[in-house]
Design a protein around this motif. Structure first.
Motif, PDB file in Angstrom:
ATOM      1  N   ASP A  35      35.143  28.585  -6.630  1.00 28.30           N
ATOM      2  CA  ASP A  35      35.844  29.293  -5.558  1.00 28.30           C
ATOM      3  C   ASP A  35      34.866  29.771  -4.498  1.00 28.30           C
ATOM      4  O   ASP A  35      35.100  29.626  -3.304  1.00 28.30           O
ATOM      5  CB  ASP A  35      36.604  30.495  -6.134  1.00 28.30           C
ATOM      6  CG  ASP A  35      37.889  30.059  -6.816  1.00 28.30           C
ATOM      7  OD1 ASP A  35      38.444  29.024  -6.393  1.00 28.30           O
ATOM      8  OD2 ASP A  35      38.311  30.730  -7.757  1.00 28.30           O
TER       9      ASP A  35
ATOM     10  N   ALA B 183      31.828  28.607  -3.902  1.00 33.80           N
ATOM     11  CA  ALA B 183      31.240  27.468  -3.203  1.00 33.80           C
ATOM     12  C   ALA B 183      32.216  26.919  -2.171  1.00 33.80           C
ATOM     13  O   ALA B 183      31.839  26.546  -1.056  1.00 33.80           O
ATOM     14  CB  ALA B 183      30.844  26.389  -4.200  1.00 33.80           C
ATOM     15  N   LEU B 184      33.512  26.886  -2.546  1.00 30.99           N
ATOM     16  CA  LEU B 184      34.541  26.410  -1.613  1.00 30.99           C
ATOM     17  C   LEU B 184      34.607  27.308  -0.392  1.00 30.99           C
ATOM     18  O   LEU B 184      34.640  26.830   0.753  1.00 30.99           O
ATOM     19  CB  LEU B 184      35.900  26.419  -2.306  1.00 30.99           C
ATOM     20  CG  LEU B 184      36.405  25.111  -2.873  1.00 30.99           C
ATOM     21  CD1 LEU B 184      37.752  25.344  -3.533  1.00 30.99           C
ATOM     22  CD2 LEU B 184      36.526  24.083  -1.789  1.00 30.99           C
TER      23      LEU B 184
ATOM     24  N   ARG C 231      31.730  26.692   1.796  1.00 29.62           N
ATOM     25  CA  ARG C 231      31.849  25.420   2.498  1.00 29.62           C
ATOM     26  C   ARG C 231      32.838  25.556   3.664  1.00 29.62           C
ATOM     27  O   ARG C 231      32.642  25.010   4.736  1.00 29.62           O
ATOM     28  CB  ARG C 231      32.341  24.369   1.497  1.00 29.62           C
ATOM     29  CG  ARG C 231      32.225  22.944   1.938  1.00 29.62           C
ATOM     30  CD  ARG C 231      31.024  22.238   1.366  1.00 29.62           C
ATOM     31  NE  ARG C 231      30.463  21.333   2.350  1.00 29.62           N
ATOM     32  CZ  ARG C 231      30.498  19.993   2.264  1.00 29.62           C
ATOM     33  NH1 ARG C 231      30.996  19.421   1.239  1.00 29.62           N
ATOM     34  NH2 ARG C 231      29.984  19.246   3.226  1.00 29.62           N
ATOM     35  N   ARG C 232      33.908  26.311   3.414  1.00 30.66           N
ATOM     36  CA  ARG C 232      34.910  26.462   4.475  1.00 30.66           C
ATOM     37  C   ARG C 232      34.363  27.299   5.621  1.00 30.66           C
ATOM     38  O   ARG C 232      34.626  27.031   6.786  1.00 30.66           O
ATOM     39  CB  ARG C 232      36.177  27.086   3.911  1.00 30.66           C
ATOM     40  CG  ARG C 232      36.926  26.082   3.071  1.00 30.66           C
ATOM     41  CD  ARG C 232      38.274  26.582   2.618  1.00 30.66           C
ATOM     42  NE  ARG C 232      39.014  25.466   2.053  1.00 30.66           N
ATOM     43  CZ  ARG C 232      39.717  25.518   0.935  1.00 30.66           C
ATOM     44  NH1 ARG C 232      39.805  26.634   0.264  1.00 30.66           N
ATOM     45  NH2 ARG C 232      40.360  24.461   0.499  1.00 30.66           N
TER      46      ARG C 232
ATOM     47  N   GLU D 234      31.329  27.419   6.481  1.00 29.99           N
ATOM     48  CA  GLU D 234      30.413  26.506   7.164  1.00 29.99           C
ATOM     49  C   GLU D 234      31.196  25.661   8.175  1.00 29.99           C
ATOM     50  O   GLU D 234      30.765  25.456   9.312  1.00 29.99           O
ATOM     51  CB  GLU D 234      29.773  25.624   6.083  1.00 29.99           C
ATOM     52  CG  GLU D 234      28.671  24.705   6.513  1.00 29.99           C
ATOM     53  CD  GLU D 234      28.328  23.760   5.349  1.00 29.99           C
ATOM     54  OE1 GLU D 234      27.924  22.645   5.637  1.00 29.99           O
ATOM     55  OE2 GLU D 234      28.499  24.158   4.168  1.00 29.99           O
ATOM     56  N   ALA D 235      32.386  25.215   7.766  1.00 32.92           N
ATOM     57  CA  ALA D 235      33.211  24.417   8.654  1.00 32.92           C
ATOM     58  C   ALA D 235      33.656  25.228   9.870  1.00 32.92           C
ATOM     59  O   ALA D 235      33.729  24.714  10.986  1.00 32.92           O
ATOM     60  CB  ALA D 235      34.429  23.889   7.904  1.00 32.92           C
ATOM     61  N   GLU D 236      33.932  26.508   9.649  1.00 31.89           N
ATOM     62  CA  GLU D 236      34.348  27.359  10.763  1.00 31.89           C
ATOM     63  C   GLU D 236      33.248  27.465  11.809  1.00 31.89           C
ATOM     64  O   GLU D 236      33.485  27.419  13.005  1.00 31.89           O
ATOM     65  CB  GLU D 236      34.702  28.770  10.249  1.00 31.89           C
ATOM     66  CG  GLU D 236      36.004  28.837   9.496  1.00 31.89           C
ATOM     67  CD  GLU D 236      37.162  28.276  10.290  1.00 31.89           C
ATOM     68  OE1 GLU D 236      37.302  28.651  11.476  1.00 31.89           O
ATOM     69  OE2 GLU D 236      37.914  27.446   9.744  1.00 31.89           O
TER      70      GLU D 236
ATOM     71  N   VAL E  85      30.990  25.389  12.582  1.00 29.60           N
ATOM     72  CA  VAL E  85      30.784  24.169  13.349  1.00 29.60           C
ATOM     73  C   VAL E  85      31.892  23.980  14.376  1.00 29.60           C
ATOM     74  O   VAL E  85      31.721  23.292  15.372  1.00 29.60           O
ATOM     75  CB  VAL E  85      30.734  22.960  12.400  1.00 29.60           C
ATOM     76  CG1 VAL E  85      30.406  21.695  13.151  1.00 29.60           C
ATOM     77  CG2 VAL E  85      29.707  23.224  11.321  1.00 29.60           C
ATOM     78  N   ARG E  86      33.027  24.626  14.131  1.00 28.16           N
ATOM     79  CA  ARG E  86      34.173  24.427  15.029  1.00 28.16           C
ATOM     80  C   ARG E  86      33.778  24.747  16.459  1.00 28.16           C
ATOM     81  O   ARG E  86      33.206  25.801  16.726  1.00 28.16           O
ATOM     82  CB  ARG E  86      35.316  25.360  14.613  1.00 28.16           C
ATOM     83  CG  ARG E  86      36.627  25.026  15.252  1.00 28.16           C
ATOM     84  CD  ARG E  86      37.689  25.958  14.723  1.00 28.16           C
ATOM     85  NE  ARG E  86      38.155  25.576  13.379  1.00 28.16           N
ATOM     86  CZ  ARG E  86      39.040  24.603  13.179  1.00 28.16           C
ATOM     87  NH1 ARG E  86      39.539  23.934  14.187  1.00 28.16           N
ATOM     88  NH2 ARG E  86      39.420  24.305  11.962  1.00 28.16           N
TER      89      ARG E  86
END
Lengths: 227, 55, 226, 260
Positions: free
Chosen positions: D245, D247-248, D251-252, D254-256, D258-259
């Motif tokens: 959880d 790590a997820l 990761r999420r 991290e995605a934010e 980059v947005r």
């Protein structure tokens, strides 16, 4: 496409690779030979050697089995072919039968050469019935060895760096084959006064082992390699 | 394992073997039990009680 | 070229790939962290993104090789959680490794994969010709090939296997200009013959001209590109 | 040693169970300790010496129960593996019971092999005999060490469960084959060199009772261990999931970032 056709394709492919690379003849056979010579150094007595020669042959076969299994799955893993077979949806039972068949044929060649060497080296006179027993023993012991080796080889192949797992899983499981095949060969060669007829119960044991692990392995191989 | 210990084991009398067996059994099993309990306690602290199905 | 379907075209058919909030692990690491993507029949979708974004794992999930840890997914109508085995025969994955047997010749490799689906000798020859690994090259052991030749042989195996969904990971890597053109032609022809393709690639210029749609893969998630 | 660990529930400690314990396991633990104390009292004290084996028979009161429990543990592993594999729900609980039971079985078997060697030294004069029972046990010991190694290979919980369940059933296939071959090996090739000392000695009432106490005590211990170990495994799995959880989430996040 039926299971057997696919299994034969896989076996033919494996044997073609072996025929090209000659790993069994050029590397595994010398390995088995040097193992037997080293046993001779360790035991250092003609009488003892003659007594234990049948066991040494089968021990050498077991060690070679480990090498052969590693090789059979290294061929698949080298360029991701096992993955490719799985992606292609090839039935795991067919892969199991195919690889097991090719392994069994390679083992048979190896056993024939090692047994012939043992007979020649120890100058044993084998009666006709003994020859029949020898051949039957090889034919019944080999499928059991191939079944166990292929099964656990496939399991270990999925995990690079875990090759050490293979002997741990295979050797205790094939102990019955070592016992049975050794006694049967002792009977065939008349080692320590064993009668040829004593060998047949052991062939029965080997047959039961081969059937049990052949069936068990066919059912278990799919779940074991399928991640 | 030093030769002295091996020698002591070989020389041990019956009572030594018998008591040794009991001690060895209880010690090994006890060690396993103790490690399991300790690990369970450590991990249990990180998990809220409502997730522990046995409570 | 003209075989490529119109990107604006509406596909009423069922999607070939449909992932919803898919999570997949690489060991303990969530390489896919909730990816949602839909691919329709006849598309050539380009996955774009930096190394480690999860492109390869996304392809392996679609191939039925990596199980979903969470989320849902269907490929060619089969549920990825329960029917991965049914997905695999209809999918061709070409990853970083080529899946070739080094000691077998090019022809033997292609014939082995073709034989699994009952391909005829003519089909094998056609596959070899199309990827320009026929003729004398076909009789060379795969381990003696150059990187580009290996890649083309692997693609010939895919052709021989009649895969319906092609999942290609950096297919242009290691190919020369002629090889790339041959590859693009093959891919378009495959789509015309009813296949659907998902490509992960750094070579955006090359793959971009081929693709009907481009999506970004970022930190284990998929974003569509306007 | 055992006493201090098992009676975690003495009034000196807090009354609320901690860790993997409950009131039930605590009662079970106390019962185990009491039974063990009885075993020591009877085994070392009250029971008489055997006519053939003399005092060494006392070892059997711990040796025989441990080997029985070891085999029982492997049978439980197999049954539990089967329940996981063929059950409709694919419940990971079965997998944990299988794993916990195999672990306990391996520990008991290790004890059995060593204690058996001590007993053999007293009775046979040697630490090891190539007899069928011993050899089978040694081979099985290695087999289940392999099983535990496979459990640690990694992957998701269900991958681990499926793999080890298949292996747990295969190991059961091995037990009769190994036992049969080893017995055939000994019966055809070597006369039994020992007196009738495979545990089938004629026992008087008090000896039988001591053995009975031993079986009870070790069965209680097994159940107690199984409960605790499988609960610990549950916690291990849960915390691993929790790691996922986190790590997820990372990761999420991290995605934010980059947005655009």
């Amino acid at each position: 496409m039926s299971r057997w056709r696919v299994a034969l394709l896989v076996a033919r492919k494996d044997l073609a690779i072996e025929w090209r690379s000659r790993v069994v003849l050029d590397q595994v056979l010398p390995f088995a030979g040097v193992t037997m010579v080293l046993f001779a150094f360790a035991l250092d007595s003609d009488a003892v050697l003659e007594r234990v020669a049948p066991g040494l042959v089968w021990l050498a076969v077991l060690f070679s089995l480990l090498v052969l299994v590693q090789r059979a799955f290294a061929v698949e893993a080298a360029d991701g072919a096992l993955d490719a077979l799985r992606v292609a949806g090839v039935d795991p039972m067919s892969i199991y039968w195919g690889k097991g068949l090719s392994l069994a044929l390679q083992l048979l060649v190896l056993e024939a050469l090692l047994l012939a060497a043992a007979v020649v080296l120890y100058g044993a006179e084998v009666p006709a019935e003994g020859v029949v027993l020898l051949v039957t023993t090889s034919i019944t012991a080999t499928p059991g060895l191939a079944a166990v080796g292929t099964l656990y080889g496939g399991l270990a192949a999925g995990f690079t760096g875990r090759e050490t797992l293979l002997p741990l899983l295979v050797l205790p499981a094939v102990a019955p084959v070592l016992i049975g095949a050794t006694r049967a060969v002792e009977s065939a060669l008349g080692t320590a006064g064993a009668a040829t007829s004593d060998g047949w119960p052991w062939v029965g044991l080997l047959t039961v082992f081969a059937v049990a692990f052949g069936v068990g392995g066919s059912l278990a191989f799919g779940p074991l390699i399928d991640e | 394992m030093s030769a002295a210990i091996v020698g002591a084991i070989v020389e041990m009398d019956d009572a030594g073997f018998i008591i040794g067996s009991y001690v060895l059994t209880f010690a090994t099993v006890g060690l396993f039990a103790w490690r399991t309990l300790r690990r369970g306690r450590r991990l249990a602290e990180q998990v809220p009680d409502e997730e522990k199905y046995w409570l | 070229m003209d075989a490529a379907p119109d990107p604006e075209h509406e596909h009423p058919a069922r999607p070939v790939v449909e992932l919803t909030d898919a999570v997949a692990l690489l060991g303990p690491y969530p390489a896919l962290a909730g990816a949602t993507i839909r691919v329709d029949p006849g598309e050539i979708v380009l996955l774009r993104g930096p190394n480690g974004a999860g492109k390869t794992t996304l392809l392996r999930v679609c191939a039925g090789l990596v199980p979903l840890s969470r989320g849902e997914g269907r490929v060619l109508g089969h549920d990825l959680r329960t029917e991965r085995a049914a997905v695999r025969p209809r999918v061709g994955l070409l990853g970083h490794s080529n899946g070739l047997y080094g000691d077998l010749t090019v022809r033997e490799n292609v014939r082995f994969w073709g034989a699994l689906v009952g391909a005829t000798g003519d089909e094998i020859d056609a596959a070899l010709e199309r990827m320009a690994v026929g003729g004398r090259l076909a009789e060379v052991p795969a381990r003696k090939l150059s990187a580009g030749q290996r890649r083309r042989t692997a693609l010939a195996c895919l052709v021989a296997r009649r895969a319906q969904l092609w999942l290609l990971d950096e297919p242009h890597a290691g190919l020369d200009a002629a090889g790339r053109d041959q590859l693009d032609d093959t891919l378009r022809a495959a789509v015309a013959a009813g296949a659907t393709i998902v490509v992960a690639s750094h070579e955006l210029e090359r793959a971009g001209s081929l693709a009907t749609r481009t999506v970004d893969v970022v930190a284990g998630q998929v974003r569509s590109v306007a | 040693m055992t006493t201090t660990d098992l009676d975690a529930g003495t009034p000196a400690r807090t009354s609320a169970p901690r860790g993997t314990g409950t009131r039930a396991t605590r009662v079970l633990g106390i019962a185990t300790v009491v039974a063990m104390a009885w075993l020591v009292a009877f085994g070392l004290g009250f029971s008489p010496a055997d006519r053939d084996q003399e005092e060494s028979v006392r070892i059997l009161y711990v040796h025989v129960p441990t080997i029985w429990i070891a085999y029982l543990a492997f049978v439980v592993t197999a049954i539990s593996s089967g329940c996981y594999l063929f059950g409709r729900k694919k419940s990971l609980g079965f997998d944990r019971v299988a794993g916990a039971s195999a672990e306990i079985g391996v520990v008991f078997m290790a004890v059995t092999l060593i204690v058996g060697a001590l007993w053999g030294r007293l009775t046979w004069g040697v630490f090891w005999q190539w007899d069928a029972r011993l050899t089978t046990t040694a081979l099985l010991f290695v087999t289940y060490i392999g099983y535990l190694a496979v459990r640690r290979l990694g992957g998701s919980h269900h991958q681990r469960a499926k793999r080890s369940a298949v292996l747990g059933l295969l190991a059961v296939l091995e037990i009769p084959l190994v036992h049969w071959s080893v017995r055939l090996w000994r019966s055809l090739h070597q006369e039994a060199t020992v007196l009738r000392t495979d545990g089938d000695i004629s026992m008087d009432g008090l000896m039988l009772f001591s053995l009975f106490v031993g079986v009870i005590a070790f069965t209680l211990l097994y159940v107690w261990l199984l409960l605790h170990r499988s609960r610990t495994m549950f916690l291990e799995d849960l915390i691993e999931d929790r790691g996922l959880d986190q790590a997820l989430a990372a990761r999420r996040a991290e995605a934010e970032e980059v947005r655009p």
